[in-house]
Design an enzyme around this catalytic site. Sequence first.
Site, PDB file in Angstrom:
ATOM      1  N   ARG A 261     -10.893  -5.427 -13.887  1.00 15.36           N
ATOM      2  CA  ARG A 261      -9.784  -6.299 -13.489  1.00 15.36           C
ATOM      3  C   ARG A 261     -10.287  -7.731 -13.545  1.00 15.36           C
ATOM      4  NH1 ARG A 261      -6.158  -2.658 -11.226  1.00 15.36           N
ATOM      5  NH2 ARG A 261      -7.064  -0.968  -9.987  1.00 15.36           N
TER       6      ARG A 261
ATOM      7  N   ASN B  60       0.825  -1.210   0.000  1.00 12.41           N
ATOM      8  CA  ASN B  60       0.000   0.000   0.000  1.00 12.41           C
ATOM      9  C   ASN B  60       0.860   1.261   0.000  1.00 12.41           C
ATOM     10  OD1 ASN B  60      -2.244  -1.617   0.104  1.00 12.41           O
ATOM     11  ND2 ASN B  60      -2.838  -1.076   2.188  1.00 12.41           N
TER      12      ASN B  60
ATOM     13  N   ARG C 280     -14.075   2.568   4.471  1.00 11.53           N
ATOM     14  CA  ARG C 280     -12.850   1.791   4.681  1.00 11.53           C
ATOM     15  C   ARG C 280     -11.604   2.663   4.669  1.00 11.53           C
ATOM     16  NH1 ARG C 280     -11.416  -1.536  -0.215  1.00 11.53           N
ATOM     17  NH2 ARG C 280     -10.031   0.206  -0.672  1.00 11.53           N
TER      18      ARG C 280
ATOM     19  N   HIS D 173     -15.856   1.784 -15.023  1.00 15.97           N
ATOM     20  CA  HIS D 173     -15.684   1.116 -13.736  1.00 15.97           C
ATOM     21  C   HIS D 173     -16.947   0.346 -13.325  1.00 15.97           C
ATOM     22  CE1 HIS D 173     -14.764   1.104  -9.256  1.00 15.97           C
ATOM     23  NE2 HIS D 173     -13.632   0.665  -9.778  1.00 15.97           N
TER      24      HIS D 173
END
Length: 683
Positions: free
Chosen positions: A372, A43, A561, A432
């Site tokens: 993805r 990350n 999140r 997306h």
Amino acid sequence: MHNTYLHVELSLLSFNERVLNMAMDPLTPLLERLKFLCIFSSNMDEFFEIRVSGLKAIANSAVSAEGVDGLTPHTALEKISERTHRLVDQQYQLLNDKIMPELMEHGIEFLPRSKWTDEQRKWLKSYFKREVLPILTPIRLDPTHPFPLTINKGLSIVVDLHDPDREDAHNIAIVPAPRALPRFVRLPEELCNNEYEYVYLSSIIHANIKKLFSSVEVLGCYQFRITRNSDLYVDLEEVEDLARTLEGELPSRLYGEAIRLEVSQNCPKRIVSFLQERFQISDDYLYKVNGPVNLNRLLALPDLVNRPHIKYRGFTPSVPDYLGPQNNVFEAINNGDILLYHPFESFAPVVELIRQAAADPDVLVIKQTLYRTGADSVLVELLCEAARAGKEVTVIVELLARFDEQNNIATAEKLQAAGAHVVYGMVGKKTHAKMLMIVRRERQKLKRYVHLGTGNYHQGNTRVYTDYGLLTCNKDITQDVHELFMQLTTQGPNPDLTLLHQSPHGISQMFIERVEREILNAEQGLPASIIAKVNGLSSQSIVDALYRASQAGVSVKLIVRGICTLRPGIEGFSDNIEVRSVVGRFLEHARVFYFENGDNESELYLSSADLMPRNLRNRIEQCTPILDASLKSVVKSDLDNYLKDTKNAWLLQADGQYIKVIAGADGPFEVQQVLLQEHAEID
């Protein structure tokens, strides 16, 4: 008001800190603690590659003004540097003082050179000669051999040499470690005291470095790693062939502007200064680390060792009886909308739907978006089979999915070779949205079936990301999905939709309108509440709408999140807003919006979009209502459980700090574990 917004990058850094806290938590199984340590490292790589590099570019521009959060880019970068240095120090202290010693107690050890036995040293010498030496390219620097290009995040060794026969008696060599080599090597069990003993590749090279420079004295060698700007810029208005352009641009990601230098803690100051000068890295972006500079490569370790007692317990996601491979999925959808919550419920029914569609002679058309997919995707294979079987297969492949560009180019070429129509979406806007539509002939009429999800069509992700997926043949929803696919293939304007909402603009407009309705209900004394679960919240217009809702007395519960720029708990301003973040075994990824709607039936939506400017303005996204009352009740119950979590939940404070939720007398409540127990079979 500057003090009412939090800084985007600093908020993201707080999320990374929460990930690091999962590694620090002694209640997390040991090998999972190592995983979280590696995830934190990965990350942080992306944080520097994208976020810090972008901030630096703004800071160096003529428009580096103060943002709505009250910080200039320069000030934000100073705060980031201070916090990241502290976090990285904690990361390596945890690795050296806790993780590695405890792994040793379980028969897993990484051996420093000082602990090698003669037999191990002999074996490693042979390994170096056989596996490493043939593919190394050591480069000794001089006027005819300048500093080599070091790739982004690649492990390199800097070697300090002394050659009395040269004017510059102290000189330097660089040894890039080939990416094909493993970053740690297991020693043969018969040579070890523990069952699993490993040696870092950098240690193997270090121990044999004199074989590369036999004619001079080696004073020392030290590992280092450069992180580079990895944001791709492609002018879509000027591009005729996006795939070809991307193929040409991707290599530049390996050699972008240097952003961060990681180097061994014991590297002499003279060598560190040389590297800093070479890469134009100031002290703010220099990280001296006590351990491997490429820590995220240790992520492979848990899968290499047989130690189930220090891992999370395995599980088998549930599959409803009526959705098994022996059942007709089309019939099941005809009997009512179906909701799946991964990873607690299996993604297999979605795969089975495409499998049955590919083989069904009554299926005429399959259309799908792919953002993805992962390598060797079963879904892509099934779409290819469907195309080869004569179905009209259209796939919207998003070539600009960050860090998946190369894989998506290969996917597009594979689909085209099978006869599928491949479209790269809308010019200037990432696609997306997660949508699948199948057109089937039934009783002499055409009928549509759709799957709408909050997550990618990536089977690996569905085991570790929490995401909802809706299977439906509702006429209004399927007609809306048809309109969205028509927009994507014709490059048309936003279509008029009946039930769905789409970005750009449509989702934010819907959300704010629903917030304003809750405000009106609160002012009239009617029930008024909002629950939103997203990965990120940074849209200023939506933050402002939620502030207005708080001031009107609407109860606002946010489960965010990662990034959150909203400041909760400011008296008289945002004190009716609670923001919590849940960071646990699975990556929380589902986007859900709930509006109580007064005395009327509540409304609940699933969305592919986060409440962030990029999703709401610059991407093609979809947001769908849950119409079935029983399914709506299920999702609302899930949201309520997230709001009760006392194991992995953190509460955002008005000052931007996150405070861990403390369990009460009844003990910790862990929402992810509850969902596993409800839906999955735990090993």
